[in-house]
Design an enzyme around this catalytic site. Structure first.
Site, PDB file in Angstrom:
ATOM      1  N   ALA A 299       0.877  -1.027  -0.029  1.00  0.00           N
ATOM      2  CA  ALA A 299       0.129  -0.002   0.130  1.00  0.00           C
ATOM      3  C   ALA A 299       0.652   1.374   0.323  1.00  0.00           C
ATOM      4  O   ALA A 299       1.342   1.080   1.200  1.00  0.00           O
ATOM      5  CB  ALA A 299      -1.009   0.058   1.474  1.00  0.00           C
ATOM      6  N   ASP A 301       0.541   4.718   1.221  1.00  0.00           N
ATOM      7  CA  ASP A 301      -0.780   4.726   1.926  1.00  0.00           C
ATOM      8  C   ASP A 301      -1.688   6.535   1.939  1.00  0.00           C
ATOM      9  O   ASP A 301      -2.612   6.882   1.615  1.00  0.00           O
ATOM     10  CB  ASP A 301      -1.017   4.956   3.110  1.00  0.00           C
ATOM     11  CG  ASP A 301      -0.514   2.888   3.945  1.00  0.00           C
ATOM     12  OD1 ASP A 301      -2.327   2.269   3.161  1.00  0.00           O
ATOM     13  OD2 ASP A 301       0.020   2.568   4.176  1.00  0.00           O
ATOM     14  N   TYR A 305      -4.608   6.034  -1.141  1.00  0.00           N
ATOM     15  CA  TYR A 305      -5.287   6.718  -0.092  1.00  0.00           C
ATOM     16  C   TYR A 305      -5.479   8.466   0.280  1.00  0.00           C
ATOM     17  O   TYR A 305      -6.877   8.288   0.407  1.00  0.00           O
ATOM     18  CB  TYR A 305      -5.607   5.581   0.427  1.00  0.00           C
ATOM     19  CG  TYR A 305      -5.715   4.483   0.235  1.00  0.00           C
ATOM     20  CD1 TYR A 305      -7.342   3.949   0.355  1.00  0.00           C
ATOM     21  CD2 TYR A 305      -4.444   3.569   0.550  1.00  0.00           C
ATOM     22  CE1 TYR A 305      -7.013   2.433   0.364  1.00  0.00           C
ATOM     23  CE2 TYR A 305      -4.676   2.021  -0.109  1.00  0.00           C
ATOM     24  CZ  TYR A 305      -5.915   1.277   0.426  1.00  0.00           C
ATOM     25  OH  TYR A 305      -5.829   0.280  -0.698  1.00  0.00           O
ATOM     26  N   GLY A 308      -5.350  12.545   4.144  1.00  0.00           N
ATOM     27  CA  GLY A 308      -5.354  13.547   4.523  1.00  0.00           C
ATOM     28  C   GLY A 308      -6.477  13.058   4.553  1.00  0.00           C
ATOM     29  O   GLY A 308      -7.346  13.057   5.750  1.00  0.00           O
ATOM     30  N   ALA A 383      -6.804   1.797   7.585  1.00  0.00           N
ATOM     31  CA  ALA A 383      -7.410   0.685   6.770  1.00  0.00           C
ATOM     32  C   ALA A 383      -6.464  -0.103   8.720  1.00  0.00           C
ATOM     33  O   ALA A 383      -7.231   0.733  10.049  1.00  0.00           O
ATOM     34  CB  ALA A 383      -6.945   0.004   6.201  1.00  0.00           C
ATOM     35  N   TYR A 385      -4.052   0.105   9.949  1.00  0.00           N
ATOM     36  CA  TYR A 385      -3.014   0.838  10.836  1.00  0.00           C
ATOM     37  C   TYR A 385      -3.343   2.418  11.278  1.00  0.00           C
ATOM     38  O   TYR A 385      -4.470   2.970  10.734  1.00  0.00           O
ATOM     39  CB  TYR A 385      -1.486   1.004  10.387  1.00  0.00           C
ATOM     40  CG  TYR A 385      -0.737  -0.346  10.103  1.00  0.00           C
ATOM     41  CD1 TYR A 385      -0.180  -0.132  11.419  1.00  0.00           C
ATOM     42  CD2 TYR A 385      -0.467  -1.058   9.211  1.00  0.00           C
ATOM     43  CE1 TYR A 385       1.290  -1.331  11.836  1.00  0.00           C
ATOM     44  CE2 TYR A 385       0.528  -1.516   9.992  1.00  0.00           C
ATOM     45  CZ  TYR A 385       0.900  -2.199  11.450  1.00  0.00           C
ATOM     46  OH  TYR A 385       1.959  -3.174  11.432  1.00  0.00           O
ATOM     47  N   GLU A 386      -2.902   2.948  12.379  1.00  0.00           N
ATOM     48  CA  GLU A 386      -3.045   4.451  12.790  1.00  0.00           C
ATOM     49  C   GLU A 386      -0.993   4.554  12.653  1.00  0.00           C
ATOM     50  O   GLU A 386      -0.865   4.220  12.799  1.00  0.00           O
ATOM     51  CB  GLU A 386      -3.213   4.490  14.562  1.00  0.00           C
ATOM     52  CG  GLU A 386      -4.139   4.876  14.590  1.00  0.00           C
ATOM     53  CD  GLU A 386      -5.713   3.498  13.897  1.00  0.00           C
ATOM     54  OE1 GLU A 386      -5.147   2.513  13.980  1.00  0.00           O
ATOM     55  OE2 GLU A 386      -6.434   3.861  13.648  1.00  0.00           O
ATOM     56  N   HIS A 438       7.600   0.590   6.785  1.00  0.00           N
ATOM     57  CA  HIS A 438       7.003   1.314   6.219  1.00  0.00           C
ATOM     58  C   HIS A 438       8.311   2.430   6.128  1.00  0.00           C
ATOM     59  O   HIS A 438       8.639   3.411   7.143  1.00  0.00           O
ATOM     60  CB  HIS A 438       6.116   1.471   7.437  1.00  0.00           C
ATOM     61  CG  HIS A 438       5.423   0.481   8.270  1.00  0.00           C
ATOM     62  ND1 HIS A 438       4.202   0.787   8.633  1.00  0.00           N
ATOM     63  CD2 HIS A 438       5.684  -0.695   9.448  1.00  0.00           C
ATOM     64  CE1 HIS A 438       3.203  -0.084   8.959  1.00  0.00           C
ATOM     65  NE2 HIS A 438       4.373  -1.263   9.395  1.00  0.00           N
ATOM     66  N   ASP A 445      10.793  21.829   1.232  1.00  0.00           N
ATOM     67  CA  ASP A 445      11.488  22.659   0.194  1.00  0.00           C
ATOM     68  C   ASP A 445      12.058  23.747   1.261  1.00  0.00           C
ATOM     69  O   ASP A 445      11.460  24.589   1.554  1.00  0.00           O
ATOM     70  CB  ASP A 445       9.842  24.139  -0.458  1.00  0.00           C
ATOM     71  CG  ASP A 445      10.589  24.738  -1.159  1.00  0.00           C
ATOM     72  OD1 ASP A 445      11.414  24.994  -1.639  1.00  0.00           O
ATOM     73  OD2 ASP A 445       9.596  25.877  -1.487  1.00  0.00           O
TER      74      ASP A 445
HETATM   75  N1  ABN Z   1      -3.328  -0.093   5.334  1.00  0.00           N
HETATM   76  C1  ABN Z   1      -3.648  -0.337   4.014  1.00  0.00           C
HETATM   77  C2  ABN Z   1      -4.736  -0.598   3.919  1.00  0.00           C
HETATM   78  C3  ABN Z   1      -4.812   0.832   3.522  1.00  0.00           C
HETATM   79  C4  ABN Z   1      -6.149   1.253   3.596  1.00  0.00           C
HETATM   80  C5  ABN Z   1      -7.043   0.163   2.959  1.00  0.00           C
HETATM   81  C6  ABN Z   1      -6.604  -1.187   2.767  1.00  0.00           C
HETATM   82  C7  ABN Z   1      -5.511  -1.027   3.874  1.00  0.00           C
HETATM   83 CU    CU Z   2       4.624  -2.786  10.433  1.00  0.00          CU
END
Ligand code: ABN
Ligand code: CU
Length: 645
Positions: A299, A301, A305, A308, A383, A385-386, A438, A445
């Site tokens: 991912a 992230d 996704y 923000g 999803a 993780y935080e 991760h 800048d």
């Molecule tokens: N942590 C990965 C992830 C992000 C969004 C949706 C599913 C999985």
């Molecule tokens: Cu991890």
């Protein structure tokens, strides 16, 4: 609005760098809905401020408020970029992105995907085959599809993983349906394929962390209250913050979350520019387990996704403690409605032990000054993780960036009782968590005393002529071009990098500088020829430096979702532009190499990684000599007893 920066500041809130307001988002969306995006099939991926150019900002000239909008037409699968001039109400740019370019996944696509997968009889059947008959308990997790050599033919795909709960507040990550992937097209709303790589029983042992599962909370933890009887030391005017000698502006974008603009430090009565813009711009989480499902978990992230948009509304006493200043995050939902993430950003001061001390043993007197830091942060849930993203500003000019990772491991299933060298077995019922990384990238800048800066690599060396065998010294090597500045950290050389301004000299006639201390300097563990490494080339090296170009914003490219690789830093640096005494951007890659521990389950105690920027001859001496002394106090007799008989 056509106020210039001066005028905007004078009214207290409006500045050309302020994020779009709810009204401005609605205005941009209605302009498009009335014209180019009139069809119902259009969705709004993001609506954000188009920042004025640096030249415009610097000149103080009147700047139009503009919106950058990314849209998808679900009927055709095509995505578009639009620029709206909000002052004149005109669409000034409309660009089709080309079949196959997939903008980030929208929040409500998560829910649609789950609902539609569960409506598909083929999915219902395959779930039942694995004992998952109560669809309300099943969790469909929409992982980005990535790219593994197959042409997606313009489809907007997800690789959905499946987990289940045993009851409504059970942790689903204890129960993965291994080897099962639902490939779903977000545009058509259909499951296009069910990938079944062989039956593995869903682990049944639970992994819960709620009080109703773990029992009563301990009672030995006494409250900590932070009190600032005279209030905090920052002054907030709209999005502008003044704290001690630091000043900056707070920004927020859907893609990056928190952005710090125009970071300056007051020195001898002058506001000296340090960094013009700083933010987390990308991250990637590649999994090292080559099994059919885990090998495709990569991912991005932030870029896939819009991290923000996933920011939490923070809560006093829980997410942050003390005298807090919150800032809201304003984004658009997929229908273009403005959505306020209340209290998305938290800002507060924290005591930070001592700043400096000396005890003069000859005359028996001690001088101590206390340190404190200003913490500006947000937390995003992606999803499982935080991620908490924390900027720390210190009174001595130091800047620190930390990522605090918590939440729940992304788990996998194996036959009960087995072990797996690619992950940590978490129980004896077939649950394990694969090894992964991760990896984050922060874009800075720099404008140290102005835009024309240069970067040196500083290594510690041993001289060849070394009769005492004790000698060592530093060697500065100028990184003249973009290719020369693609670098890895090297702790054996005590390496760091130094950003300088050759035209601004300090007390001893050296160029003023800040140094980047490369802590947590990991790089991708996956093979260079792997798909993920092609797509996340920024993560192969710790340092990149580019000549400033306002369109070069994201290190894995503007659209990493389903990207095939090569965009962003590798493409731009192929031009090998001069970066000596130029307006330049520094990109730092760092992260967490996550070899899973049993202690990370069922919810992970926070881990943090990050780096530090320190003034290095930027000031002529310790800039904190004028900190006030604090009162020495007699220890009060504890009112709550700490002694036991
Ligand atoms: N942590 C990965 C992830 C992000 C969004 C949706 C599913 C999985
Ligand atoms: Cu991890």
């Amino acid at each position: 609005m056509t106020l210039n920066s001066e005028a905007r500041t004078s009214v207290g809130v409006a500045h050309p760098l302020d994020p779009l307001s709810r009204e401005e988002i609605s205005q941009a969306v209605s302009i498009l809905n009335e014209s180019l995006a009139a069809e119902d099939s259009f969705r709004f991926v993001s609506v954000e401020l188009r920042e004025p150019s640096k030249a415009t900002l610097r000149s103080g000239a009147v700047s139009a408020r503009e919106a950058d909008v990314v849209l998808i037409d679900r009927a055709t699968g095509l995505a578009y970029e639009a620029v709206i001039d909000l002052d004149s109400g005109i669409v000034t740019r409309w660009r089709e992105l080309g079949l196959g370019v997939q903008p980030p996944i929208m929040l409500d696509e998560f829910e649609e995907c789950e609902v539609n997968c569960k409506r598909d009889p083929r999915v219902v059947e395959v779930l039942a085959g694995r004992g998952m008959t109560d669809l309300d308990l099943v969790c469909i997790e929409p992982w980005s599809a990535g790219y593994f050599g197959e042409d997606a033919e313009g489809r907007r795909l997800m690789r959905c993983l499946v987990f289940t709960r045993l009851d409504p507040d059970d942790n689903p990550y204890a129960h993965p349906a291994e080897n099962l992937v639902l490939i779903y097209d977000l545009n058509s709303g259909k499951v296009v394929e069910i990938e079944d790589n062989g039956f593995v029983a869903v682990p049944r042992a639970t992994g819960n962390y709620l009080p109703q599962h773990v029992g009563p909370a301990r009672t030995d933890i006494k409250p900590i209250e932070i009190s600032q009887p005279e209030g905090p030391s920052f002054i907030v005017t709209g999005n502008h913050v003044q704290w001690g000698n630091w000043s900056f502006r707070v920004g927020f974008t859907p893609r990056e979350g928190l952005v710090l603009h125009q970071m300056k430090f007051r020195d001898k009565g002058q506001d000296r520019s340090v960094i013009n813009r700083a933010s987390l711009v990308e991250m990637v989480v590649p999994y090292g387990d080559p099994s059919p499902v885990q090998a495709k978990k990569n991912a991005f992230d932030a870029g896939e996704y819009n991290i923000g948009v996933m920011a939490n509304s923070l809560k006093l006493g829980c997410d942050c403690l003390g005298e807090i200043q919150y800032f809201d995050g304003i984004v658009a939902d997929s229908h273009g409605n403005p959505m306020t993430i209340k209290n998305a950003i938290c800002m507060h001061e924290e005591d930070d032990s001592i700043m400096w001390k000396h005890f003069d043993f000859r005359n028996n007197s001690a001088e101590v000054r206390r340190s404190r830091k200003l913490v500006i942060s947000f937390i995003a849930t992606v999803a499982n993780y935080e991620y908490g993203f924390y900027w720390h500003l210190y009174l001595d000019g130091t800047i620190e960036f930390l990522v605090k990772a918590t939440g729940i491991l992304s788990t996998a299933g194996q036959p009960a009782g087995e072990k797996n060298k690619y992950g940590q077995t978490l129980n004896n019922d077939g649950l394990y968590a694969p090894i992964h990384q991760h990896i984050f990238n922060v874009r800075m800048d720099f404008e140290l005393d102005g835009p024309h800066n240069a970067v040196y690599e500083v290594d510690t060396e041993i001289p060849t002529d070394n009769p005492t065998l004790s000698a060592f010294y530093t060697v500065d090597r100028l990184l003249e071009t973009e290719q020369q500045a693609i670098r890895k950290a090297d702790s054996s050389k005590h390496r760091f990098w130094k950003i300088v301004n050759h035209n601004s000299r300090n007390l001893v006639d050296e160029p003023v500088a800040y140094r980047l201390m490369p802590t947590d300097a990991i790089t991708l563990a996956a093979h260079d020829d792997s798909y993920v490494s092609q797509r996340a080339q920024f993560a192969r090296n710790n340092l990149w430096v580019t000549a400033y170009d306002r369109t070069e914003r994201f290190p894995a490219g503007e659209y990493p979702n389903q990207s095939t690789g090569g965009d962003g830093l590798p493409a731009w640096t192929a031009a090998n532009r001069n970066i000596t005494d130029e307006d330049l951007v520094v990109w730092y890659t760092f992260g967490m190499h996550h070899v899973v521990r049993l202690e990370d389950w069922p919810v992970m105690p926070r881990q943090h990684v990050g780096f530090m920027l320190q003034p290095h001859g930027f000031f002529d001496q310790n800039p904190t000599l004028d900190l006030p002394r604090t009162e020495a106090r007699e220890q009060e007799t504890p009112t709550h007893c700490c002694k036991r008989d």
